[in-house]
Design a protein around this motif. Sequence first.
Motif, mmCIF file in Angstrom:
data_model
loop_
_atom_site.group_PDB
_atom_site.id
_atom_site.type_symbol
_atom_site.label_atom_id
_atom_site.label_comp_id
_atom_site.label_asym_id
_atom_site.label_seq_id
_atom_site.Cartn_x
_atom_site.Cartn_y
_atom_site.Cartn_z
ATOM 1 N N GLY A 85 0.836 -1.192 0.172
ATOM 2 C CA GLY A 85 -0.074 0.049 -0.067
ATOM 3 C C GLY A 85 0.801 1.411 0.094
ATOM 4 O O GLY A 85 2.108 1.008 0.191
ATOM 5 N N GLY A 86 0.108 2.199 -0.144
ATOM 6 C CA GLY A 86 0.952 3.523 -0.230
ATOM 7 C C GLY A 86 0.692 4.498 0.744
ATOM 8 O O GLY A 86 1.539 5.661 0.749
ATOM 9 N N GLY A 87 0.135 4.128 1.828
ATOM 10 C CA GLY A 87 0.056 5.128 2.891
ATOM 11 C C GLY A 87 0.347 4.544 4.275
ATOM 12 O O GLY A 87 0.820 3.381 4.331
ATOM 13 N N ASN A 88 0.168 5.315 5.413
ATOM 14 C CA ASN A 88 0.698 4.854 6.592
ATOM 15 C C ASN A 88 -0.519 4.498 7.607
ATOM 16 O O ASN A 88 -0.348 4.373 8.578
ATOM 17 C CB ASN A 88 1.404 5.992 7.374
ATOM 18 C CG ASN A 88 0.684 7.178 7.440
ATOM 19 O OD1 ASN A 88 -0.632 7.447 7.033
ATOM 20 N ND2 ASN A 88 1.292 8.266 8.290
ATOM 21 N N VAL A 105 -10.508 -3.698 2.775
ATOM 22 C CA VAL A 105 -9.236 -3.142 3.250
ATOM 23 C C VAL A 105 -8.903 -1.886 2.124
ATOM 24 O O VAL A 105 -8.382 -2.017 1.211
ATOM 25 C CB VAL A 105 -7.923 -4.026 3.295
ATOM 26 C CG1 VAL A 105 -6.555 -3.442 3.996
ATOM 27 C CG2 VAL A 105 -8.438 -5.110 4.277
ATOM 28 N N ASP A 106 -8.884 -0.685 2.778
ATOM 29 C CA ASP A 106 -8.340 0.371 1.997
ATOM 30 C C ASP A 106 -7.008 0.889 2.310
ATOM 31 O O ASP A 106 -6.842 1.060 3.433
ATOM 32 C CB ASP A 106 -9.330 1.635 1.999
ATOM 33 C CG ASP A 106 -8.940 2.893 1.356
ATOM 34 O OD1 ASP A 106 -8.119 2.802 0.612
ATOM 35 O OD2 ASP A 106 -10.183 3.553 0.879
ATOM 36 N N ASP A 107 -6.189 0.585 1.543
ATOM 37 C CA ASP A 107 -4.622 0.970 1.688
ATOM 38 C C ASP A 107 -4.305 2.313 1.027
ATOM 39 O O ASP A 107 -3.190 2.560 1.256
ATOM 40 C CB ASP A 107 -3.794 -0.094 1.204
ATOM 41 C CG ASP A 107 -3.649 -0.396 -0.184
ATOM 42 O OD1 ASP A 107 -4.514 0.412 -0.975
ATOM 43 O OD2 ASP A 107 -3.311 -1.332 -0.688
ATOM 44 N N SER A 144 -9.540 0.455 -2.346
ATOM 45 C CA SER A 144 -9.804 -0.715 -1.651
ATOM 46 C C SER A 144 -9.826 -2.232 -2.370
ATOM 47 O O SER A 144 -10.304 -2.149 -3.480
ATOM 48 C CB SER A 144 -11.545 -0.544 -1.201
ATOM 49 O OG SER A 144 -11.458 0.776 -0.258
ATOM 50 N N THR A 145 -9.431 -2.939 -1.549
ATOM 51 C CA THR A 145 -9.353 -4.554 -2.053
ATOM 52 C C THR A 145 -10.837 -4.966 -1.218
ATOM 53 O O THR A 145 -10.713 -4.745 -0.066
ATOM 54 C CB THR A 145 -7.952 -5.301 -1.850
ATOM 55 O OG1 THR A 145 -7.227 -4.593 -2.450
ATOM 56 C CG2 THR A 145 -8.357 -6.637 -2.222
ATOM 57 N N TRP A 146 -11.560 -5.803 -1.726
ATOM 58 C CA TRP A 146 -12.606 -6.184 -1.228
ATOM 59 C C TRP A 146 -12.799 -7.867 -1.605
ATOM 60 O O TRP A 146 -12.472 -8.114 -2.535
ATOM 61 C CB TRP A 146 -13.948 -5.360 -1.526
ATOM 62 C CG TRP A 146 -14.368 -5.484 -2.984
ATOM 63 C CD1 TRP A 146 -13.929 -4.567 -3.846
ATOM 64 C CD2 TRP A 146 -14.769 -6.419 -3.792
ATOM 65 N NE1 TRP A 146 -14.226 -4.930 -4.990
ATOM 66 C CE2 TRP A 146 -14.997 -6.036 -5.230
ATOM 67 C CE3 TRP A 146 -15.629 -7.690 -3.308
ATOM 68 C CZ2 TRP A 146 -15.492 -6.914 -6.219
ATOM 69 C CZ3 TRP A 146 -16.367 -8.356 -4.318
ATOM 70 C CH2 TRP A 146 -16.090 -7.828 -5.692
#
Length: 158
Positions: A85-88, A105-107, A144-146
């Motif tokens: 993912g690209g965020g913290n 899950v939203d990364d 988001s991956t779902w």
Amino acid sequence: MTQFTRNRSAGLLAMAGPASSTIEETPVPESSVNCARVSVTSEPVNVSLLRRLGDAALACWGLSHLQDAVQLLVSEMATNAIRHGGGNKLLFSLFYEKGEVRIEVDDRAPARLRVRHPRPDEESGRGLLLVDALSDRWGRRGTSTWCVLAATSKEHTG
């Protein structure tokens, strides 16, 4: 630590175990019948918290027979988001509505997902293969991956 849930889901994070200072308030969409949603920092230590939250939600919703499959799906999806993912932060959501359990899950990274086919001696790369095998359907929307499991399906009970 704050959780937002609907119907019988009150107190899920308390049931999930020790509090983590990495949890933030996250509003639940009004259309959700049953929902558990939390934002955590993108750290491997939080994967176990998300599994415990999933266990607590399933127990509240009378869906403990899905626990093994949901634990594995949450682990794979959250770990994938942390690694790639690209965020913290991660936004984790678990919904139960109309006979289905949906995990999101939203990364915060708009990357395309790629299912790998690792060699037998590779130590990683099987996460999305497992998501594909265990869920009824799955995909990526925005960041988001779902995935979705039929709540009445005995196929996912082990």
